[in-house]
Design a protein around this motif. Structure first.
Motif, PDB file in Angstrom:
ATOM      1  N   ASP A 120      36.775  15.325  94.325  1.00 13.89           N
ATOM      2  CA  ASP A 120      38.193  15.945  94.751  1.00 13.89           C
ATOM      3  C   ASP A 120      37.805  15.859  96.233  1.00 13.89           C
ATOM      4  OD1 ASP A 120      39.824  18.530  95.582  1.00 13.89           O
ATOM      5  OD2 ASP A 120      39.947  18.420  93.498  1.00 13.89           O
ATOM      6  N   THR A 123      42.471   6.073  87.499  1.00 13.09           N
ATOM      7  CA  THR A 123      42.653   7.277  86.799  1.00 13.09           C
ATOM      8  C   THR A 123      42.088   6.899  85.331  1.00 13.09           C
ATOM      9  OG1 THR A 123      44.378   8.416  88.038  1.00 13.09           O
ATOM     10  CG2 THR A 123      44.011   9.281  85.857  1.00 13.09           C
ATOM     11  N   GLU A 156      38.203  15.043  80.323  1.00 14.75           N
ATOM     12  CA  GLU A 156      38.516  15.933  81.405  1.00 14.75           C
ATOM     13  C   GLU A 156      38.662  15.379  82.880  1.00 14.75           C
ATOM     14  OE1 GLU A 156      37.066  17.525  77.796  1.00 14.75           O
ATOM     15  OE2 GLU A 156      36.362  16.065  78.636  1.00 14.75           O
ATOM     16  N   ALA A 165      41.966  13.771  83.191  1.00 13.90           N
ATOM     17  CA  ALA A 165      43.035  15.006  83.638  1.00 13.90           C
ATOM     18  C   ALA A 165      42.665  15.556  85.107  1.00 13.90           C
ATOM     19  CB  ALA A 165      42.683  16.193  82.550  1.00 13.90           C
ATOM     20  N   HIS A 166      41.393  15.702  85.358  1.00 17.45           N
ATOM     21  CA  HIS A 166      41.442  16.045  86.876  1.00 17.45           C
ATOM     22  C   HIS A 166      42.059  14.979  87.744  1.00 17.45           C
ATOM     23  CE1 HIS A 166      38.269  16.373  90.411  1.00 17.45           C
ATOM     24  NE2 HIS A 166      39.472  17.207  90.471  1.00 17.45           N
ATOM     25  N   GLU A 168      45.607  15.407  87.926  1.00 16.50           N
ATOM     26  CA  GLU A 168      45.987  16.620  88.745  1.00 16.50           C
ATOM     27  C   GLU A 168      46.101  16.262  90.119  1.00 16.50           C
ATOM     28  OE1 GLU A 168      43.514  19.736  87.622  1.00 16.50           O
ATOM     29  OE2 GLU A 168      43.959  19.743  85.559  1.00 16.50           O
ATOM     30  N   LEU A 169      44.965  15.417  90.701  1.00 12.52           N
ATOM     31  CA  LEU A 169      44.984  15.172  92.057  1.00 12.52           C
ATOM     32  C   LEU A 169      46.265  14.178  92.575  1.00 12.52           C
ATOM     33  CD1 LEU A 169      41.159  14.413  92.344  1.00 12.52           C
ATOM     34  CD2 LEU A 169      42.324  16.066  93.863  1.00 12.52           C
ATOM     35  N   CYS A 170      46.366  13.373  91.660  1.00  8.44           N
ATOM     36  CA  CYS A 170      47.614  12.218  91.819  1.00  8.44           C
ATOM     37  C   CYS A 170      48.968  13.066  91.777  1.00  8.44           C
ATOM     38  CB  CYS A 170      47.618  11.308  90.783  1.00  8.44           C
ATOM     39  SG  CYS A 170      46.443   9.993  90.672  1.00  8.44           S
ATOM     40  N   ASP A 171      49.244  13.993  90.886  1.00  7.95           N
ATOM     41  CA  ASP A 171      50.266  14.812  91.014  1.00  7.95           C
ATOM     42  C   ASP A 171      50.280  15.788  92.539  1.00  7.95           C
ATOM     43  OD1 ASP A 171      51.096  13.963  88.573  1.00  7.95           O
ATOM     44  OD2 ASP A 171      50.354  15.675  87.504  1.00  7.95           O
ATOM     45  N   ASP A 172      49.172  16.248  92.857  1.00 12.15           N
ATOM     46  CA  ASP A 172      49.101  17.174  94.059  1.00 12.15           C
ATOM     47  C   ASP A 172      49.455  16.547  95.209  1.00 12.15           C
ATOM     48  OD1 ASP A 172      48.809  19.662  95.370  1.00 12.15           O
ATOM     49  OD2 ASP A 172      46.626  19.487  95.363  1.00 12.15           O
TER      50      ASP A 172
END
Length: 276
Positions: free
Chosen positions: A205, A218, A226, A229-230, A233-237
């Motif tokens: 992260d 990814t 898991e 998915a993490h 989430e980072l890509c989206d954020d």
């Protein structure tokens, strides 16, 4: 009856004999085409010499080829972190490849000298023969030249990992420098297989948030649901591009022998970075 369109198979990392793969660049493309790959990147380590041959084969076989490279670099969380560069200008990135390859040879020579001090009767030329080319020499070639066979893990643990008897750290480039080189060559920088190089989610992260990258690999054969998915989430954020690869190294490679080996777990679809 309406035709069902063929699904896209995106493979943005593969390796030829220009680095540590088993097939010539054209052979990699041929195997990709057989596997139904629609978009492919040949990402030899610190080398772009195979891209023109791969490009010719891709045009002949109807595969979209993204000119690319995988740069080995150093970071506080990983002494061998990898950054992929896509859509790079081959001429512009060539000097960085030459420097990285010279650094690779120099480091290999220092490791060999350390092993000689440990009582091994080998020379750099022995490791070069294992590699087939001085420019693609790596620690596995040195280990085999020193007499290690089968599982190289124990030899690595005793001699070739950080803190071991013959280890020599990589000095250039840092992750930040590798990204800068890729961007200066007009390319898109993507962190390759984060959970292959780093195991702690907090470090993954922190790494991705700290680097000026454009995407994250990814979807990858060893990434769990898991972990995937993490990374999503980072890509989206962070508004990063989630890429995918099976890291193809050749048909009899122990770890990465086939295309289409990654799992999306139904979480999202991989993307190809748009050309800048």
């Amino acid at each position: 009856m309406a035709r069902v369109p063929c699904p896209m198979l995106i493979e943005l990392q593969s390796h030829s004999t220009v680095s540590d793969g088993q097939l010539a660049p054209a052979g990699v493309v041929e195997e990709a085409a057989k596997a139904g790959v629609t978009t492919l990147a040949l990402t030899d380590h610190d080398a772009i010499a195979g891209v023109p041959e791969a490009s010719e084969a891709a045009e002949r076989l109807g595969v979209e080829l993204v000119p690319a490279i995988e740069m080995s670099c150093v970071h506080e969380y990983a002494e061998d972190l990898h950054i992929c560069g896509y859509w790079v200008d081959l001429e512009k990135i060539a000097p960085a490849c030459e420097r990285a390859q010279q650094e690779r040879i120099t480091r290999a020579g220092e490791i060999v000298e350390n092993l000689r001090r440990e009582g091994f009767g080998l020379h750099l030329e022995d490791a070069v023969r294992e590699a087939g080319d001085a420019l693609s020499i790596g620690r596995p070639h040195i280990a085999r030249a020193a007499g290690a066979t089968g599982d190289l893990g124990p030899f690595f643990e005793e001699y070739l990992v950080p803190g071991a008897k013959a280890f020599v750290p990589r000095r250039w480039p840092t992750a930040e420098q590798a990204i800068e080189v890729i961007h200066e060559a007009g390319g898109v920088a993507v962190v390759a297989h984060p959970y292959w190089d780093i195991s702690a989610p907090t470090e993954v992260d922190e790494l991705i948030r700290a680097l000026d990258v454009d995407g994250v690999e990814t979807f990858y054969p060893t990434h769990s649901k898991e972990q995937t998915a993490h990374l999503l989430e980072l890509c989206d954020d962070l508004d990063l591009i989630p890429t995918a690869s099976s890291d193809y190294h050749g048909p009899t490679h122990k770890t990465f022998p086939k295309f289409g080996a990654y799992d999306t777990y139904g979480l999202a679809d991989p993307q190809t970075p748009p050309k800048p």
